[in-house]
Design an enzyme around this catalytic site. Structure first.
Site, short mmCIF file in Angstrom:
data_model
loop_
_atom_site.label_atom_id
_atom_site.label_comp_id
_atom_site.label_asym_id
_atom_site.label_seq_id
_atom_site.Cartn_x
_atom_site.Cartn_y
_atom_site.Cartn_z
N ASP A 178 88.53 -37.24 21.95
CA ASP A 178 89.92 -37.71 21.93
C ASP A 178 90.81 -36.77 22.74
OD1 ASP A 178 89.09 -36.00 19.93
OD2 ASP A 178 90.34 -36.84 18.36
N ASP A 231 80.57 -43.51 29.21
CA ASP A 231 80.93 -44.85 29.70
C ASP A 231 82.45 -44.96 29.79
OD1 ASP A 231 80.85 -47.47 30.38
OD2 ASP A 231 80.17 -48.22 28.43
N ASP A 240 85.23 -44.26 33.36
CA ASP A 240 86.18 -45.27 33.83
C ASP A 240 87.59 -44.69 33.88
OD1 ASP A 240 84.22 -47.14 34.13
OD2 ASP A 240 85.24 -48.70 32.99
N TYR A 246 74.06 -47.08 22.29
CA TYR A 246 73.74 -48.30 23.05
C TYR A 246 72.27 -48.69 22.92
CZ TYR A 246 78.31 -47.85 25.38
OH TYR A 246 79.65 -47.76 25.66
N LYS A 271 82.18 -35.24 19.55
CA LYS A 271 83.06 -35.47 18.39
C LYS A 271 82.42 -34.69 17.24
CE LYS A 271 86.57 -37.66 16.54
NZ LYS A 271 87.95 -37.28 16.88
#
Ligand code: NAD
Length: 370
Positions: A232, A256, A260, A143, A200
């Site tokens: 994942d 992020d 959620d 980001y 990852k």
């Protein structure tokens, strides 16, 4: 007895309603503990745009810097949606994070057993409630990396011109990784002493560096059980066995998304608190995860519990008042156990549904009853 300065930024929509509730509760905590809390209310977001033509006035940032902790409601609303990015209310959030050096975002996803019917997961998966802390790196990674957009001179295998091409670069340094890992380890030490690093590492070089730094930093926290999980797999395991997680530490983008997902397990956005922390001794910022909910603003029905639970995080992380934080969390739990609900949590008996002020009073009564 200590004195603490708290900067309050109510913001827009339901922001002022939920921060008022949290301040009432904090005043009770001050009265019963003997500590002094001084509240300084300042503007940010849409209201600041309307009043001083900028989402984050310099006085607001300065007040935040001078305080021990910041309590924020929410910013934004349809009235300001058409403004350019740097003039939108949400720019105030980025400005506060940057201005206060807040690099760790702690989001609690708690499903109280009393609310398990509100969870989209099968009841047997959340029988004993869920209590996960996601520690998300907040100021680095993709980001904040280098980015670009340009017309490509290349073609696909079949000769089709690629057209415009964009890139976003993920960068993490050892120092950035180490400080967020330490936030995770310190939190794990105060909880159930289990830490999962989500990455990852089978693909990304940055993730492999995260693992290397973790192997070194974990030596300082021998009591904490550490495991690694690919993002994942983590997104699946959160749904399959949510009770197996304690603290998750992860990068900006993975955090992020996963926070959620974890939040949804709890069933209501009105229940999710968060803390954003920087270097030790600097003020942290505490806010509910939800937005300004313009659809219900001004009706007195907003659920204040996420903001009250954010105030509990403030007591624990910025003011060093862990006993009071625990007591406040128990008071919220007791209020729910007694059957009281706000409209977003209600599932049947309308007699038990209360407005913002009334449920705040119930939490305060439960706090005093301890
Ligand atoms: P939202 O979280 O404001 O609302 C989503 C839904 O949840 C709405 O139906 C709302 O009524 C409900 N809801 C949210 N909080 C509630 C509470 N405490 N009690 C009861 N119901 C609640 O998200 P949105 O509608 O996507 O965004 C509205 C505005 O808030 C936008 O301008 C957005 O940019 C802004 N926003 C701000 C923040 C922040 O300040 N940190 C975060 C997210 C969104």
């Amino acid at each position: 007895m200590a004195e603490f300065r708290i900067t309050v930024i109510p913001g827009d929509g339901i922001g002022p309603e939920v921060t008022d509730s949290a301040c009432e509760v904090l005043k009770l905590v001050a009265k019963t503990s003997g500590h002094t809390f001084t509240f300084n209310e300042v503007m940010a977001g849409g209201i600041a745009i309307d009043t001083c033509q900028q989402p984050l006035p310099e006085e607001t940032l300065e007040a935040a810097r001078q305080s021990d902790a910041v309590l924020l409601g929410a910013v934004g609303g349809p009235k300001w949606d058409g403004l350019p990015g740097n003039m939108r209310p949400e720019a105030a959030l980025l400005g506060l994070r940057k201005g206060l050096g807040l690099y760790a975002n702690l989001r609690l996803a708690i499903l109280f057993p009393e609310l398990k019917a509100a969870s989209p997961l099968r009841p047997d998966l959340v029988e004993d409630g869920v209590d996960i802390l996601i520690v998300r790196e907040l100021t680095g990674g993709i980001y904040f990396g280098r980015r670009g957009l340009a017309e490509s001179a290349e073609t696909l295998e079949d000769g089709t011109p690629k057209g415009m091409e964009a890139f976003d670069i993920e960068t993490y340094s050892e120092a950035e990784i180490e400080r967020i890992l330490r936030s995770g380890f310190i939190s794990a030490m105060e909880r159930r002493k289990k830490l999962t690093v989500v990455d990852k590492a089978n693909i990304l070089e940055t993730s492999r560096l995260w693992r290397k730094v973790t192997e070194r930093v974990k030596m300082d926290y021998p009591e904490v059980e550490v495991d690694f999980m690919y993002v994942d797999n983590a997104s699946m395991q959160l749904l399959k066995r949510p009770t197996s997680f304690d603290v998750i530490v992860t990068s900006n983008m993975f955090g992020d998304i996963l926070s959620d997902e974890a939040g949804m397990i709890t069933g209501s956005i009105g229940m999710l608190p968060s803390a954003s922390l920087g270097a030790s001794g600097k003020p942290g910022m505490y806010e509910p995860v939800h937005g300004s909910a313009p659809d219900i603003a001004g009706q007195g029905i907003a659920n204040p519990l996420a903001t009250i639970l954010s105030a509990a995080m403030m007591l624990r992380f910025s003011l060093g008042l862990s006993k009071e934080a625990d007591r406040l969390e128990r008071a919220v739990k007791q209020t729910l156990a007694d059957g009281w609900r706000t409209v977003d949590l209600a599932q049947g008996d309308k007699k038990m549904v209360l407005g913002t002020e009334a449920i705040t009073k119930k939490v305060m009564e439960a706090y005093l009853d301890e």
